[in-house]
Write a protein that holds these residues in place. Structure first.
Motif, PDB file in Angstrom:
ATOM      1  N   ALA A  75      25.979  20.843 -13.227  1.00 32.02           N
ATOM      2  CA  ALA A  75      25.859  19.393 -13.429  1.00 32.02           C
ATOM      3  C   ALA A  75      27.232  18.744 -13.570  1.00 32.02           C
ATOM      4  CB  ALA A  75      25.006  19.108 -14.659  1.00 32.02           C
ATOM      5  N   ILE A  76      28.143  19.414 -14.267  1.00 32.24           N
ATOM      6  CA  ILE A  76      29.493  18.867 -14.453  1.00 32.24           C
ATOM      7  C   ILE A  76      30.212  18.748 -13.112  1.00 32.24           C
ATOM      8  CG2 ILE A  76      31.765  19.358 -15.443  1.00 32.24           C
ATOM      9  CD1 ILE A  76      30.288  20.611 -17.841  1.00 32.24           C
ATOM     10  N   VAL A  77      30.140  19.810 -12.305  1.00 28.69           N
ATOM     11  CA  VAL A  77      30.788  19.774 -10.998  1.00 28.69           C
ATOM     12  C   VAL A  77      30.129  18.730 -10.100  1.00 28.69           C
ATOM     13  CG1 VAL A  77      31.238  21.109  -8.900  1.00 28.69           C
ATOM     14  CG2 VAL A  77      31.537  22.167 -11.151  1.00 28.69           C
ATOM     15  N   GLN A  78      28.809  18.722 -10.093  1.00 30.27           N
ATOM     16  CA  GLN A  78      28.061  17.833  -9.212  1.00 30.27           C
ATOM     17  C   GLN A  78      28.306  16.361  -9.535  1.00 30.27           C
ATOM     18  OE1 GLN A  78      23.849  18.350  -9.602  1.00 30.27           O
ATOM     19  NE2 GLN A  78      23.336  17.056  -7.866  1.00 30.27           N
ATOM     20  N   GLN A  79      28.254  16.015 -10.842  1.00 29.60           N
ATOM     21  CA  GLN A  79      28.298  14.608 -11.233  1.00 29.60           C
ATOM     22  C   GLN A  79      29.704  14.100 -11.526  1.00 29.60           C
ATOM     23  OE1 GLN A  79      25.256  13.767 -14.296  1.00 29.60           O
ATOM     24  NE2 GLN A  79      24.242  15.654 -13.652  1.00 29.60           N
ATOM     25  N   LEU A  80      30.511  14.910 -12.212  1.00 32.46           N
ATOM     26  CA  LEU A  80      31.827  14.439 -12.626  1.00 32.46           C
ATOM     27  C   LEU A  80      32.922  14.737 -11.609  1.00 32.46           C
ATOM     28  CD1 LEU A  80      31.734  15.342 -16.433  1.00 32.46           C
ATOM     29  CD2 LEU A  80      30.944  13.270 -15.277  1.00 32.46           C
ATOM     30  N   VAL A  81      32.773  15.828 -10.856  1.00 31.42           N
ATOM     31  CA  VAL A  81      33.793  16.193  -9.871  1.00 31.42           C
ATOM     32  C   VAL A  81      33.466  15.629  -8.489  1.00 31.42           C
ATOM     33  CG1 VAL A  81      35.007  18.083  -8.739  1.00 31.42           C
ATOM     34  CG2 VAL A  81      34.366  18.283 -11.162  1.00 31.42           C
ATOM     35  N   LEU A  82      32.230  15.866  -8.035  1.00 31.93           N
ATOM     36  CA  LEU A  82      31.839  15.422  -6.696  1.00 31.93           C
ATOM     37  C   LEU A  82      31.281  14.005  -6.678  1.00 31.93           C
ATOM     38  CD1 LEU A  82      30.138  18.701  -5.386  1.00 31.93           C
ATOM     39  CD2 LEU A  82      32.497  17.936  -5.058  1.00 31.93           C
ATOM     40  N   GLY A  83      30.938  13.478  -7.852  1.00 33.25           N
ATOM     41  CA  GLY A  83      30.425  12.108  -7.926  1.00 33.25           C
ATOM     42  C   GLY A  83      29.024  11.925  -7.389  1.00 33.25           C
ATOM     43  N   LEU A  84      28.213  12.996  -7.383  1.00 31.28           N
ATOM     44  CA  LEU A  84      26.835  12.913  -6.905  1.00 31.28           C
ATOM     45  C   LEU A  84      25.895  12.588  -8.056  1.00 31.28           C
ATOM     46  CD1 LEU A  84      26.785  16.069  -4.583  1.00 31.28           C
ATOM     47  CD2 LEU A  84      27.066  13.681  -3.897  1.00 31.28           C
ATOM     48  N   PRO A  85      24.760  11.939  -7.779  1.00 39.03           N
ATOM     49  CA  PRO A  85      23.801  11.636  -8.852  1.00 39.03           C
ATOM     50  C   PRO A  85      23.117  12.897  -9.355  1.00 39.03           C
ATOM     51  CG  PRO A  85      22.909  10.996  -6.725  1.00 39.03           C
ATOM     52  CD  PRO A  85      24.336  11.385  -6.485  1.00 39.03           C
ATOM     53  N   ALA A  86      22.560  12.819 -10.557  1.00 37.14           N
ATOM     54  CA  ALA A  86      21.877  13.968 -11.150  1.00 37.14           C
ATOM     55  C   ALA A  86      20.588  14.267 -10.396  1.00 37.14           C
ATOM     56  CB  ALA A  86      21.567  13.689 -12.618  1.00 37.14           C
ATOM     57  N   GLY A  87      20.172  15.537 -10.448  1.00 37.30           N
ATOM     58  CA  GLY A  87      18.884  15.922  -9.896  1.00 37.30           C
ATOM     59  C   GLY A  87      18.837  16.135  -8.406  1.00 37.30           C
ATOM     60  N   ARG A  88      19.969  16.264  -7.715  1.00 35.72           N
ATOM     61  CA  ARG A  88      19.958  16.443  -6.258  1.00 35.72           C
ATOM     62  C   ARG A  88      20.379  17.847  -5.835  1.00 35.72           C
ATOM     63  NH1 ARG A  88      22.930  12.096  -2.781  1.00 35.72           N
ATOM     64  NH2 ARG A  88      22.109  13.567  -1.252  1.00 35.72           N
ATOM     65  N   LEU A  89      20.311  18.795  -6.752  1.00 35.98           N
ATOM     66  CA  LEU A  89      20.788  20.142  -6.448  1.00 35.98           C
ATOM     67  C   LEU A  89      19.995  20.782  -5.306  1.00 35.98           C
ATOM     68  CD1 LEU A  89      22.751  22.365  -7.237  1.00 35.98           C
ATOM     69  CD2 LEU A  89      21.080  23.187  -8.891  1.00 35.98           C
ATOM     70  N   LEU A  90      18.667  20.663  -5.371  1.00 37.60           N
ATOM     71  CA  LEU A  90      17.816  21.222  -4.325  1.00 37.60           C
ATOM     72  C   LEU A  90      16.870  20.169  -3.749  1.00 37.60           C
ATOM     73  CD1 LEU A  90      16.918  24.691  -5.869  1.00 37.60           C
ATOM     74  CD2 LEU A  90      18.197  24.316  -3.777  1.00 37.60           C
ATOM     75  N   ASP A  91      17.137  18.916  -4.071  1.00 39.20           N
ATOM     76  CA  ASP A  91      16.287  17.818  -3.614  1.00 39.20           C
ATOM     77  C   ASP A  91      14.818  18.114  -3.941  1.00 39.20           C
ATOM     78  OD1 ASP A  91      18.365  16.206  -2.715  1.00 39.20           O
ATOM     79  OD2 ASP A  91      18.485  17.283  -0.820  1.00 39.20           O
ATOM     80  N   GLY A  92      13.951  18.134  -2.936  1.00 43.58           N
ATOM     81  CA  GLY A  92      12.522  18.305  -3.193  1.00 43.58           C
ATOM     82  C   GLY A  92      12.090  19.734  -3.447  1.00 43.58           C
ATOM     83  N   LEU A  93      12.985  20.706  -3.278  1.00 41.45           N
ATOM     84  CA  LEU A  93      12.611  22.106  -3.445  1.00 41.45           C
ATOM     85  C   LEU A  93      12.612  22.542  -4.909  1.00 41.45           C
ATOM     86  CD1 LEU A  93      11.879  24.726  -1.978  1.00 41.45           C
ATOM     87  CD2 LEU A  93      14.320  25.218  -1.786  1.00 41.45           C
ATOM     88  N   GLY A  94      13.399  21.874  -5.754  1.00 47.02           N
ATOM     89  CA  GLY A  94      13.513  22.294  -7.139  1.00 47.02           C
ATOM     90  C   GLY A  94      12.217  22.171  -7.911  1.00 47.02           C
TER      91      GLY A  94
END
Length: 399
Positions: free
Chosen positions: A51-70
């Motif tokens: 979550a830290i890498v995804q949101q704070l480093v890459l600037g992506l919104p939360a909850g998009r790690l696997l989109d609809g597969l998670g």
């Protein structure tokens, strides 16, 4: 020439992420074997790092790690856990521990909900927030408790009691949440809104019991008639997928439906151990997805908006669980010598069901939506990390 990350096909990206999540479990096992940290807590922390890498480093919104597969992966993992917990509720076991399970679980539920609700209201938080979080606090993550007990190898009364409590805990949670939302609907939005939510809660529980019986009764007859090995494994996987899919389609509790199915098979089938053994063999990879994705779902950008409420909720829920467990042990006078007084602390993990309730409460009270979601997601991260440690602590205590 190496492919550009942005040009990575969605299917390839999903497969790489799934492989990485499973590889993280190997890292967690290696660290857990050299420390006293539960591997569940380590997997949640791996998810937080994502979550830290995804949101704070890459600037992506939360909850998009696997989109609809998670979501379906998490659903299958929880259904597997509930199915196995249902298998623990045999008639022979319920005759000896059933009354004890009922006493302690009701004590923890009642005291815990009152502590959170009254505490937050006394601290000046809105009534809708206080009542919603009080109802949400009832839910326990059965996956974390079951995995911690399984890893410890403990088969004493306290371990059997905890497995029995988490097997029915989500049923209490759904019931309390439905009643709480209906009361709030009557008080804040008129009788129509309250009646609608109450009917939804009744269907979620009653429909789950019906679905569990519809699948469990023929499954109990079929189980054991197939040869051991691959046919039985297919049978077990089919049960899990049907329970997960049909419960989602019908809008009923998948955990309760799976628990009823497991309980029927355990009590009606002479060869019931085969299906449960096959599920146990394939359960862990799905639990890895569940725990890592729980940590990765934290919305770090909105946590500061609910700092005070998060701290108050954490403290009040811990206090409620502790006091509720102490009261339950005191009420169960015959067996209290076998139980630690702080057994309620072993019921602190919270995950999927609590977050699902938070989403429903946020839809019902959109003016408090961000506050409720931030509080539940952040507290879930804490309880999923600390909870397994508390389960181990309770199991290690001398009788």
């Amino acid at each position: 020439m190496l492919p550009v990350v942005n040009d990575l096909p969605p299917a390839a990206a999903a497969l790489i992420v799934l492989g990485g999540l499973l590889a993280s479990s190997i890292f967690a096992d290696a660290v857990a074997s050299r420390t006293r940290l539960p591997r569940i807590s380590l997997l949640v922390l791996v998810g937080l790092s994502v979550a830290i890498v995804q949101q704070l480093v890459l600037g992506l919104p939360a909850g998009r790690l696997l989109d609809g597969l998670g979501e379906p992966l998490v659903q299958v993992a929880l259904v597997m856990v509930a199915f196995l917990l249902g298998g623990e509720l045999t008639l022979a076991r319920l005759r000896t521990t059933g009354p004890l399970i009922l006493i302690v679980s009701l004590s923890v539920v009642g005291v815990g909900a009152l502590a959170v609700g009254l505490g937050l209201w006394a601290l000046g938080f809105p009534l809708a927030v206080a009542v919603s979080l009080a109802a949400i606090s009832v839910a326990t993550d059965p996956a974390a408790v079951q995995e911690s007990i399984h890893a410890s190898g403990d088969t004493r009364l306290r371990a059997r009691l905890l497995l029995g409590i988490v097997a029915i805990d989500d049923a209490w949670g759904i019931l309390v949440f439905g009643l709480a939302m209906s009361v709030l609907g009557w008080g804040l939005q008129g009788a129509a809104g309250g009646e609608h939510l109450l009917l939804e809660a009744v269907w979620e529980l009653g429909g789950a019991l019906l679905l569990g019986a519809v699948i469990g009764l023929p499954a109990a007859w079929l189980t054991g008639r197939l040869a051991p090995g691959q046919p039985t494994q297919v049978e077990a996987i089919a049960l899990i997928l049907l329970l997960a899919g049909l419960s989602t389609w019908l809008g009923v509790s998948s955990l309760l439906a799976a628990m009823v199915t497991g309980m029927l098979i355990a009590n009606l089938s002479r060869h019931h151990t085969r299906s449960f053994s096959e599920i146990e063999h394939i359960e862990w990879p799905f639990l890895v997805f569940f725990f890592v994705l729980s940590g990765a779902s934290v919305d770090l950008l909105h946590l500061h908006e609910a700092q005070g409420l998060i701290l108050a909720y954490l403290a009040l829920r811990l206090a409620g669980r502790l006091l509720g467990g102490m009261l339950g042990v005191r009420l169960a006078r015959v067996r209290q010598a076998d139980l630690p007084r702080d057994i309620g602390l072993a019921l602190t993990p919270q995950a999927g069901v609590a977050m699902g309730m938070a989403l429903l409460a946020a839809e019902r009270f959109p003016e408090h939506g961000t506050l409720l979601l931030s509080t539940v997601v952040a507290s879930t991260l804490v309880f999923e990390t600390v909870g397994p440690m508390l389960v181990r602590r309770v199991l290690r205590e001398a009788s």
